[in-house]
Design a protein around this motif. Structure first.
Motif, PDB file in Angstrom:
ATOM      1  N   LEU A 278       0.810  -1.205   0.000  1.00 47.05           N
ATOM      2  CA  LEU A 278       0.000   0.000   0.000  1.00 47.05           C
ATOM      3  C   LEU A 278       0.847   1.259   0.000  1.00 47.05           C
ATOM      4  CD1 LEU A 278      -2.854   1.137   0.142  1.00 47.05           C
ATOM      5  CD2 LEU A 278      -2.738   0.992   2.622  1.00 47.05           C
ATOM      6  N   LEU A 279       1.929   1.237   0.772  1.00 44.69           N
ATOM      7  CA  LEU A 279       2.769   2.427   0.911  1.00 44.69           C
ATOM      8  C   LEU A 279       4.134   2.196   0.269  1.00 44.69           C
ATOM      9  CD1 LEU A 279       1.962   3.195   4.629  1.00 44.69           C
ATOM     10  CD2 LEU A 279       1.030   4.327   2.639  1.00 44.69           C
ATOM     11  N   PHE A 280       4.855   3.290   0.023  1.00 45.55           N
ATOM     12  CA  PHE A 280       6.209   3.208  -0.528  1.00 45.55           C
ATOM     13  C   PHE A 280       7.157   2.549   0.455  1.00 45.55           C
ATOM     14  CE2 PHE A 280      10.418   5.134  -1.203  1.00 45.55           C
ATOM     15  CZ  PHE A 280      10.647   4.705  -2.500  1.00 45.55           C
TER      16      PHE A 280
ATOM     17  N   GLN B 287       5.954  -7.311 -10.330  1.00 49.65           N
ATOM     18  CA  GLN B 287       7.350  -6.883 -10.214  1.00 49.65           C
ATOM     19  C   GLN B 287       7.752  -6.045 -11.431  1.00 49.65           C
ATOM     20  OE1 GLN B 287      10.054 -10.112  -9.784  1.00 49.65           O
ATOM     21  NE2 GLN B 287      11.800  -8.799  -9.367  1.00 49.65           N
ATOM     22  N   ASP B 288       7.379  -6.498 -12.633  1.00 53.21           N
ATOM     23  CA  ASP B 288       7.695  -5.731 -13.837  1.00 53.21           C
ATOM     24  C   ASP B 288       6.953  -4.404 -13.856  1.00 53.21           C
ATOM     25  OD1 ASP B 288       9.390  -7.693 -14.749  1.00 53.21           O
ATOM     26  OD2 ASP B 288       7.816  -8.718 -15.891  1.00 53.21           O
ATOM     27  N   LEU B 289       5.719  -4.419 -13.402  1.00 51.56           N
ATOM     28  CA  LEU B 289       4.927  -3.205 -13.337  1.00 51.56           C
ATOM     29  C   LEU B 289       5.569  -2.186 -12.396  1.00 51.56           C
ATOM     30  CD1 LEU B 289       2.231  -1.813 -14.144  1.00 51.56           C
ATOM     31  CD2 LEU B 289       1.287  -2.772 -12.048  1.00 51.56           C
TER      32      LEU B 289
ATOM     33  N   TYR C 117       7.436   2.642 -11.298  1.00 51.69           N
ATOM     34  CA  TYR C 117       8.012   3.274 -10.112  1.00 51.69           C
ATOM     35  C   TYR C 117       9.458   2.793  -9.935  1.00 51.69           C
ATOM     36  CZ  TYR C 117       2.994   3.612  -9.375  1.00 51.69           C
ATOM     37  OH  TYR C 117       1.663   3.831  -9.537  1.00 51.69           O
ATOM     38  N   PRO C 118      10.380   3.265 -10.767  1.00 49.27           N
ATOM     39  CA  PRO C 118      11.756   2.742 -10.692  1.00 49.27           C
ATOM     40  C   PRO C 118      12.457   3.054  -9.369  1.00 49.27           C
ATOM     41  CG  PRO C 118      11.616   4.562 -12.253  1.00 49.27           C
ATOM     42  CD  PRO C 118      10.222   4.240 -11.828  1.00 49.27           C
ATOM     43  N   GLU C 119      12.182   4.231  -8.763  1.00 47.19           N
ATOM     44  CA  GLU C 119      12.825   4.560  -7.485  1.00 47.19           C
ATOM     45  C   GLU C 119      12.355   3.619  -6.382  1.00 47.19           C
ATOM     46  OE1 GLU C 119      10.455   7.115  -8.612  1.00 47.19           O
ATOM     47  OE2 GLU C 119      11.870   7.658 -10.188  1.00 47.19           O
TER      48      GLU C 119
END
Length: 182
Positions: free
Chosen positions: A13-15, A50-52, A57-59
């Motif tokens: 849910l969160l970063f 995982q690919d998504l 969101y690369p960071e």
């Protein structure tokens, strides 16, 4: 009711992966991908979560990879920490036993000779303790680099600048007691 902008599944849910004390899970309403009602079966050509995450969101993906894998694998990290802690324990135990056995044998005559007997052992072990600063820096242990620097730096100042640099100080009883409880 809050809806997602895109109907894909999120890995979390969160970063950040930390648990929030005020956030609770409603297990009666929880759904996973296989229990989704009203949605079509996933197409095998669809991209994985995982690919998504990696593409959108690369960071966040890089941070999760570092958290999950770290700079070294978990088994190597544990082996390194076990070896380091065992070495430090054995070194300090050896110095402690040497101090106590020689003191029990020679009594008060040993106190002025204590630093000459175990001083080099303590200097080596304290130089090795610089790794305690690097461990949280590289992510091997949790903790603050600042706190580790203050602790190790204080010990190094006492040992090298106050005791080792002044030969008259090495013969004082306080040095024997300091080394005994170090």
């Amino acid at each position: 009711k809050i809806s997602k902008k895109e109907p894909d599944w999120w890995p979390r849910l969160l970063f950040d992966s930390k648990k929030l004390p005020w956030l609770k899970i409603d297990f009666d309403r929880i759904k996973n991908e296989s229990e989704s009602e009203g949605e079509a079966e996933p197409n095998p050509t669809d991209i994985s979560a995982q690919d998504l995450l990696r593409t959108k969101y690369p960071e966040a993906y890089e941070k999760l990879q570092k958290e999950g894998l770290g700079f070294v694998s978990e088994s190597k990290r544990r082996i390194y920490l076990f070896c380091y802690n065992t070495f430090m324990f054995c070194g300090f135990l050896y110095a402690f036993l040497l101090l106590t056995l020689k003191y029990s044998r020679d009594q008060e005559e040993f106190i002025p000779k204590a630093f000459k007997t175990v001083g080099n052992i303590f200097k080596f072990l304290q130089l090795m303790s610089i790794l305690e600063i690097l461990n949280p820096l590289f992510g091997y242990t949790k903790g603050s680099v600042f706190e580790a620097t203050i602790q190790v730096g204080g010990r190094l100042i006492f040992l090298f600048l106050m005791i080792d640099a002044e030969p008259r100080m090495q013969e004082k009883p306080v040095v024997f007691y300091l080394l005994l409880v170090y």
